[in-house]
Enzyme design. Structure first.
Site, PDB file in Angstrom:
ATOM      1  N   LYS A 106       0.808  -1.219   0.000  1.00  0.00           N
ATOM      2  CA  LYS A 106       0.000   0.000   0.000  1.00  0.00           C
ATOM      3  C   LYS A 106       0.846   1.276   0.000  1.00  0.00           C
ATOM      4  O   LYS A 106       0.489   2.274  -0.624  1.00  0.00           O
ATOM      5  CB  LYS A 106      -0.937  -0.001   1.210  1.00  0.00           C
ATOM      6  CG  LYS A 106      -2.144  -0.922   1.076  1.00  0.00           C
ATOM      7  CD  LYS A 106      -3.087  -0.750   2.249  1.00  0.00           C
ATOM      8  CE  LYS A 106      -4.424  -1.461   2.014  1.00  0.00           C
ATOM      9  NZ  LYS A 106      -4.282  -2.901   1.917  1.00  0.00           N
ATOM     10  N   GLU A 158      -2.572   6.763   7.855  1.00  0.00           N
ATOM     11  CA  GLU A 158      -3.231   7.582   6.840  1.00  0.00           C
ATOM     12  C   GLU A 158      -4.388   8.330   7.503  1.00  0.00           C
ATOM     13  O   GLU A 158      -4.990   7.848   8.459  1.00  0.00           O
ATOM     14  CB  GLU A 158      -3.759   6.661   5.737  1.00  0.00           C
ATOM     15  CG  GLU A 158      -4.174   7.345   4.454  1.00  0.00           C
ATOM     16  CD  GLU A 158      -4.477   6.308   3.381  1.00  0.00           C
ATOM     17  OE1 GLU A 158      -3.664   6.153   2.457  1.00  0.00           O
ATOM     18  OE2 GLU A 158      -5.526   5.639   3.464  1.00  0.00           O
ATOM     19  N   ARG A 204      -6.577  -7.806 -10.264  1.00  0.00           N
ATOM     20  CA  ARG A 204      -7.300  -9.039 -10.582  1.00  0.00           C
ATOM     21  C   ARG A 204      -8.722  -8.676 -10.982  1.00  0.00           C
ATOM     22  O   ARG A 204      -9.104  -7.506 -10.969  1.00  0.00           O
ATOM     23  CB  ARG A 204      -7.345  -9.960  -9.361  1.00  0.00           C
ATOM     24  CG  ARG A 204      -7.894  -9.242  -8.120  1.00  0.00           C
ATOM     25  CD  ARG A 204      -8.164 -10.167  -6.972  1.00  0.00           C
ATOM     26  NE  ARG A 204      -8.415  -9.484  -5.726  1.00  0.00           N
ATOM     27  CZ  ARG A 204      -9.551  -8.894  -5.381  1.00  0.00           C
ATOM     28  NH1 ARG A 204     -10.579  -8.901  -6.227  1.00  0.00           N
ATOM     29  NH2 ARG A 204      -9.697  -8.306  -4.219  1.00  0.00           N
TER      30      ARG A 204
END
Length: 455
Positions: free
Chosen positions: A116, A200, A303
């Protein structure tokens, strides 16, 4: 086109991939664990290979067993579906090293987006908006406290290697941060083998909106609209719809352009999803409301997504077919310069779980009656007589409803939920019946906390 395809997955997604493969005249090969021997995807494949016991590490995550099955059946390509090995870069490399076609993005793109923090930094460099947060892992608790003070509370504590809504906690102050940091780090080490933690900014009111991208064989990246994914429990999606009732034409243009830039930044090929947080417009101290809403990059799923059918309806494409065409080096079935969305679609994830607390409830299916009618599609992993085991995800089926407008789709969805009969395992159909009458949901002005407000 690919002539033979091994599906390295199970349940509804394996069945769904097999369906497209057989329509295209591709020999479909299933792999299955001992627990899944009687499931429909095994029966419907042209060939099926037992690869191990119920434990996923010994079956669906067993690279050696899957490659041995591909070799013994003469498979030309491998489609990983979602979950299991679908975002495992090493598996993708191993498949290609074995001389097989990998139906998915390149291993380098999977690696780049799998962390991330690295993904945030790449996206920021590409001009994709990211939320305030750390550009390096918070090495220890003191570093996390310092970072949070700079970012401003509340903060989200995330496992850098996590995904699917797992490995996250919210801290409103330093005391909570000290607790959440240790919890998330321990979870990340246990689940992902990587204890790296990202700090975050947390926004109390957000919508979760994502963009479907497709990296074409000729190198172009196109966006096939957005999906609204804000109906969630424990940060995991329950309902998705397209288009999002919250996205204006101006915001849509910005979202789709940012998603294309995200794909181009990692030379993306095949299907993928750029997930974003949409922050509602709020008046400032002077009472002024901004002209447009902010959105921030959340992550990229390298995906096919569970919720891909709603995009298929709105854009009139078969995304699995497009995946296979890209993997084979072929042009798409549609004109990338003339993508034209139409109508509306909603997907309800029917899970084997209690509809109040959403706790798993496996069991034998004694009754299974799927709804039918105009605009109704059911992608299911089970039929009557099957047993839902505790070894895998609780998803039973996806109820996808489409129509000319959101109001029409909701009306059809009510009838479809009422007509879907499942007896045996617990299921969340009663929750959907409640949701489809909920005024907040009906208004379209809901956010990711809607389920908690209902409970």
């Amino acid at each position: 086109m690919i002539e033979s395809l091994l599906v390295a997955n199970r349940g509804e997604i394996a069945r769904r991939i097999i369906r497209t493969a057989k329509r295209l005249g591709i020999r479909a090969i299933a792999v299955y664990s001992e627990a899944d021997a009687d499931l429909p995807f095994v029966v419907e494949a042209d060939e099926a290979v037992l690869i191990g016991p119920p434990n996923p590490t010994q079956s669906y995550r067993n690279t050696e067993a899957i490659l041995a099955a591909a070799k013994s059946t003469g498979a030309q390509a491998i489609h990983p579906g979602y979950g299991f090995l679908s975002e495992n870069a090493e598996f993708a490399r191993t498949v290609e090293s074995a001389g097989l076609i990998w139906v998915g993005p390149g291993a380098d793109a999977i690696t780049a987006m799998g962390d991330k923090i690295n993904a945030r930094n790449l996206m920021a460099a590409a001009g994709v908006p990211v939320a305030p947060g750390t550009t390096d892992p918070a090495a220890d608790l003191d570093a996390a406290v310092t970072a949070a003070a700079e970012i401003g509370y509340p903060v989200m504590v995330k496992a850098a290697a996590g995904g699917g809504g797992m490995g996250m906690g919210v801290a409103a102050d330093e005391g909570a941060l000290r607790i959440e940091y240790d919890k998330v780090r321990a979870f990340a080490e246990r689940m992902f083998g990587d204890g790296s933690v990202l700090i975050e900014r947390f926004f109390p009111r957000v919508r979760h909106v994502e963009v479907q991208i497709l990296g074409l064989a000729d190198g172009r990246v196109v966006a096939l609209g957005e999906r609204e994914c804000s109906v969630q429990r424990r940060n995991q999606k329950l309902v998705e719809e397209s288009p999002s009732p919250a996205v204006s034409p101006e915001l849509r243009d910005r979202l789709l352009a940012a998603a294309v830039r995200a794909g181009e930044a990692v030379n993306y090929r095949n299907a993928g999803t750029v997930e974003c947080l949409l922050v509602p417009r709020e008046p400032d101290a002077a009472g002024a409301v901004p002209d447009s809403e902010d959105f921030f990059f959340l992550e990229m799923n390298t995906r096919l997504q569970v919720e891909h059918p709603v995009t298929e309806y709105v854009y009139g494409v078969d995304l699995v077919e497009e995946q296979l065409r890209v993997a084979a080096g072929l042009a798409p079935t549609f004109d990338p310069d003339a993508l034209s969305p139409r109508g509306h679609a909603i997907e309800l994830r029917v899970n084997a779980e209690d509809p109040k607390r959403f706790l798993p409830g496996p069991g034998k299916v004694t009754t299974w009656v799927e709804p039918t009618g105009e605009g109704i599609r059911v992608d299911s992993g089970y039929v009557e007589g099957n047993t839902v085991t505790p070894f895998y995800d609780s998803l039973l089926a996806k109820l996808i409803v489409s129509g000319a407008s959101r109001d029409e789709v909701i009306a059809r969805a009510r009838d479809a939920v009422a007509g879907f009969q499942i007896v045996g395992p617990k299921n969340n159909l009663p929750f959907f019946a409640e949701l489809l009458e909920n005024e907040e949901f009906l208004s379209g002005a809901y956010d990711t906390a809607i389920v908690s407000r209902m409970r």
